[in-house]
Design a protein around this motif. Structure first.
Motif, short mmCIF file in Angstrom:
data_model
loop_
_atom_site.label_atom_id
_atom_site.label_comp_id
_atom_site.label_asym_id
_atom_site.label_seq_id
_atom_site.Cartn_x
_atom_site.Cartn_y
_atom_site.Cartn_z
N ASN A 34 84.62 23.93 -27.73
CA ASN A 34 83.81 24.93 -27.06
C ASN A 34 83.19 24.37 -25.80
N PRO A 35 83.39 25.03 -24.67
CA PRO A 35 82.76 24.55 -23.45
C PRO A 35 81.25 24.76 -23.53
N MET A 36 80.47 23.83 -22.99
CA MET A 36 79.01 23.96 -23.02
C MET A 36 78.56 24.86 -21.88
N MET A 37 78.67 26.13 -22.10
CA MET A 37 78.28 27.07 -21.04
C MET A 37 77.35 28.12 -21.61
N PRO A 38 76.49 28.68 -20.75
CA PRO A 38 75.58 29.72 -21.22
C PRO A 38 76.36 31.01 -21.50
N ASP B 195 82.15 32.72 -22.76
CA ASP B 195 80.90 32.17 -22.22
C ASP B 195 81.05 31.75 -20.76
#
Lengths: 370, 403
Positions: free
Chosen positions: B276-280, B297
């Motif tokens: 999972n990319p760490m994005m808002p 996201d």
């Protein structure tokens, strides 16, 4: 000073009593916010991104959801051979209503840690700050204590806010507790993040106890006389959550691109516990405007000015405006909601109508069925 | 010592996937992004984990960098435990020489040592280019029940399409008596899904025999399976019901993505794991219009989306229109651009008012139209027009007058 020489120390229950509904089944630290985060994600990410490898979270009660969320700390890269996240429940079953005794109660943990410095931090502040700048500032000024502050209006929930009178060189002249806070008047508001040498902290805490001085704010106030106290301004976006209204306002702030770009700086990402949600799905009948939407949602209704968290379902014909919806809530068909904060796992049945107001968003508790 | 595992899965991920053109120029096919946040390999890997298979070997050869990086320690799939693991197995040098994997069977043959470490009873052979959800345990139970040497999963395909597949002809009890590779006149509609379960002892024997056979192409479908059949081994077809799609071509990759938007399609993405990319969360602006689309996201959507799959971190500018397209991670679609029936690969920028692809007038005539593909890290200039069915290279720049 190297940041791996700093112990992070976060209070999980900052201003719990000011957001009683949101924090009724959890600590302030684990209040869901911004669609996919919990409040503490910001502080833990800031610490981790600044190279702090060892973080303790002081928890008093209701910390099950906090433990569930932060887990081993691996989401923040704080679960490695040389990095650590520890939840500190009340030692010896003793809880205290003041910070002096609470910190003293944890002296075993604090003294055991090999770091020389401590960064004490509240859990109700949403900001993206590079603490290495604070450490540099602290060393450059040969400070004993550095108080981090923001310049702005003091949120209404702070009964005893600390404000600072700062000299040109950054040294604190005077510390005020609970000053007259005129509305719409900017203050240098020290929101509770403090960098201090560990030995000095424990020495001052012991001295305070022996004098029966249990008010940490007085302690900070008095420290200006004997120590080099400096103030570091957090010039970035900084929301201190001290009421339901603050909570609401912060979530709405996320609709501003400038705020998102600053808070979610890709060079200093905000981490959170990962959930394997699919991308969100918009149906043929969906109409979405000016909203923040997390993954795993199915949106078939109309959504405007809302923050929608993970795994939320919005049925056909539903009309949501100005709402904050937390994870896995189901909003039935043909519902009409305005200014509502809806907690986790709530079911709003078909056809229901709920109206709050701008200045008074209504709150629907976790697992309710409306 | 490595504890014994009843089942080891071997995932064939080394092929070039040349039919995907620019999408696999620098990327192994199993690592091609799919479904808004996944890569193709997430499907077989998640299936393994959900079926309780704890040892997975991934055979890599072609462009393995991104794939290796993506698999990493296997943590997103729970394959990083004390009793579970995933290993990327590349061709290697040994005392008696070094060889590329010359075929699917040869890839497994060269890794007999890896399999033997687990001393398994059964080996599952999987491909890295299929989208489906399957419980391999059920197939294994079937394999045990039939006391088979080999079980091949099959799916019922429409008769008119059967000649595109490897067809298995079976007796009523499911026992296979004939392989029919892309038959002109198919006798049945049981298409092989490229999923095999072997009893390891038998497989090892036939792999070893195949290796010393002159003229063998060392391929499961062409060599090993026919050899087993002619030797009279018990081989069964396991009928699978549910969604399955080979995504080896641009058209089928596009179709499988579009299938995610079709409420009639039974594939859901629950329990498919990925990095999972760490994005808002994503932002949908006032002026945006979104219909029947998937959005991941980190996106900022100011334009119009219809029947599209939007991966993480994508920006869709004002008045831009995306229709029936797949927009991969990090792409920027500038204001007024129009993307239709297209696949846009990672980190590409589509300039203002550019026109990418075109909605076909008659969707039903499949021969008459095609998908436009824009490679990764490419810049399409303002007002540029990219005709339908074209494929633009990775790392290029296309200005308006160049076409």
């Amino acid at each position: 000073m190297r940041s791996n020489n700093v112990l992070g120390f976060i209070f999980a229950e900052t201003l719990d009593d000011k957001i009683p509904e949101l924090a009724s089944s959890r600590t302030t630290a684990s209040v869901p916010i911004g669609g996919k985060y919990r409040l503490i994600d910001f502080e833990l990410s800031n610490m981790s991104n600044s190279g702090i490898n060892n973080v303790g979270i002081v928890a008093k009660s209701n910390y099950q959801s906090l433990m569930d969320h932060v887990g081993s700390g691996s989401a923040y890269d704080l679960s490695k051979r040389r990095s650590n996240l520890t939840i500190l429940p009340p030692y010896g079953g003793k809880t205290f209503s003041n910070y002096v005794e609470t910190i003293y109660n944890m002296h075993g943990y604090i003294e055991h840690c090999r770091e020389e410095y401590v960064l004490i931090s509240p859990s109700n502040v949403v900001t993206n700050i590079d603490y290495t700048d604070v450490f540099d500032f602290h060393s450059k000024n040969q400070a004993d204590i550095t108080l981090i502050y923001r310049n702005g209006i003091i949120p209404s929930g702070y009964d005893r806010a600390i404000t600072l009178d700062i000299a040109k060189d950054g040294r604190v002249n005077q510390v005020f507790v609970k000053p007259e806070i005129g509305e719409n008047f900017n203050h240098n508001h020290a929101y509770g993040a403090i960098l201090i040498k560990k030995d000095l902290l424990m020495q001052e805490i012991r001295n305070a106890l022996s004098r029966n001085q249990l008010d940490i704010k007085r302690l900070i106030q008095d420290s200006v006389d004997g120590f080099r106290v400096f103030a570091y301004e957090n010039t970035g976006y900084c929301a201190a959550i001290s009421s339901n209204n603050d909570y609401f306002a912060f979530n709405m702030d996320l609709m501003k691109k400038a705020v998102r770009d600053e808070l979610f700086n890709p060079l200093r990402p905000i981490y959170t516990k990962v959930r394997d949600d699919a991308p969100s799905r918009y149906g043929l009948t969906s109409k979405v405007k000016n909203s923040i939407i997390a993954q795993g949602c199915v949106i078939d209704g109309e959504v405007e000015n809302c923050v929608i968290s993970k795994g939320v379902y919005v049925g056909k014909g539903a009309k949501l405006s100005n709402c904050i919806v937390m994870q896995d809530t189901k909003i039935g068909c043909n519902t009409n909601l305005n200014y509502v904060i809806i907690d986790k796992d709530v079911t709003i049945k078909d056809g229901r109508s709920l109206m709050g107001f701008d200045s008074y968003p209504i709150y629907i508790a976790k697992k309710s069925v409306v | 010592m490595v504890p014994k595992k009843e089942v080891v899965a071997m995932l064939l991920a080394g092929g070039q996937g040349s039919r995907l053109g620019v999408l696999t120029q620098k990327l192994a096919k199993p690592a091609v992004p799919f479904g808004g946040k996944y890569r193709i390999i997430d499907f077989p890997l998640s299936n393994c984990v959900n079926s309780g298979i704890e040892a997975v070997g991934i055979l890599t050869q072609y462009q393995p960098l991104i794939l290796n990086e993506y698999i990493g320690n296997g943590q997103p799939w729970d394959l990083d435990g004390m009793h579970s693991g995933v290993n990327c197995l590349s061709p290697y040098q040994a005392v008696d020489g070094a060889d590329w994997y010359s075929g699917t069977a040869n890839a497994i043959y060269q890794n007999i040592n890896y399999i033997e470490r687990y001393n398994p009873e059964y080996v599952v052979i999987l491909s890295g280019d299929h989208i489906y959800k399957m419980d391999y345990n059920k197939m294994l139970d079937f394999h045990k029940e039939k006391n088979a040497a080999c079980t091949i999963a099959v799916i019922d395909v429409p008769l008119e399409e059967a000649s595109r597949f490897g067809i298995l002809n079976t007796y009523e009890n499911g026992e296979i008596y004939e392989f029919d590779e892309k038959p002109e006149h198919p006798k049945s509609t049981n298409a092989s899904m490229g999923i095999y379960i072997f009893s390891w002892k038998e497989l090892k024997k036939y792999l070893t025999e195949d290796d010393s056979k002159d003229g063998s192409s060392h391929d499961f479908g062409k060599d090993v399976l026919p050899a087993m059949l002619s030797a009279g081994e018990k081989m069964f077809a396991y009928p699978f019901e549910g969604y399955w799609k080979d995504v080896g071509t641009i058209d089928s990759l596009w179709e499988a993505n579009m299938d995610l938007l079709d409420p009639k399609v039974t594939l859901d993405l629950k329990d498919i794991y990925s990095r999972n990319p760490m994005m808002p969360p994503h932002y949908i602006a006032d002026e945006a219009v979104i219909q029947n689309s998937l959005v991941a996201d980190g996106c900022n959507v100011y334009g119009n989306l219809e029947f599209s799959i939007i991966f993480s971190g994508v920006t869709i500018g004002k008045n831009a229109t995306i229709n029936s397209s797949i927009i991969m991670p990090g792409v920027v679609i500038e204001e007024g651009a129009n993307v239709q029936f297209a696949i846009v690969a990672e980190n590409t920028v589509i300039g203002k008012n550019a026109q990418i692809g075109k909605k076909p007038e008659d969707v039903s005539d499949r021969n008459d139209w095609g998908i436009t593909v824009i490679g990764a890290n490419t810049k399409i200039g303002e007002n540029a027009v990219i005709e339908p069915k074209t494929m633009i290279d990775n790392d290029t720049e296309v200005m308006a007058n160049e076409k």
